[in-house]
Design a protein around this motif. Structure first.
Motif: not given
Length: 110
Positions: A8-14, A70-81, A100-105
């Motif tokens: 679930t993305p954090r509020k700052i992202f949504t 970005a701390n998770n895929r949902a946040e990364l998806h919003i960031k990319i969008t 962000d992606a490399m850190r998550m991997i």
């Protein structure tokens, strides 16, 4: 095994996504109104000024999200969008998204 992060993305992202979408919708509205009134008319210039203000707001939203990790895929998806243009990540934001992606991997492998 690492504990999975919530998706679930954090509020700052949504909030940023909603603000960004509203700003682009308003920008398109002013663009249509300015075009129909004529850009050289007073009404057209007023809409053009509103578009410039919205462009500044959009850049602020994008800049803030680019600097937020970005701390998770949902946040990364919003960031990319938010930081893409026609499906391509804009060059000025590529390093932020890649980090962000490399850190998550790396965290997923740990």
């Amino acid at each position: 095994m690492p504990k999975p992060r919530p998706q679930t993305p954090r509020k700052i992202f949504t909030t940023a996504l909603a603000d960004w979408q509203r700003a682009w919708t308003a920008h398109a509205h002013h663009d249509r109104r300015a075009a129909s009134a004529g850009f050289a008319t007073a009404t057209g210039r007023a809409h053009f000024t509103a578009m410039a203000d919205l462009s500044t707001r959009i850049a602020d939203i994008e800049g803030r999200i680019a600097q937020t990790t970005a701390n998770n895929r949902a946040e990364l998806h919003i960031k990319i969008t938010l930081l893409s243009l026609d499906g391509q990540i804009r060059p000025e934001f590529q390093s932020s998204i890649l980090e962000d992606a490399m850190r998550m991997i790396a965290e997923a492998k740990a």
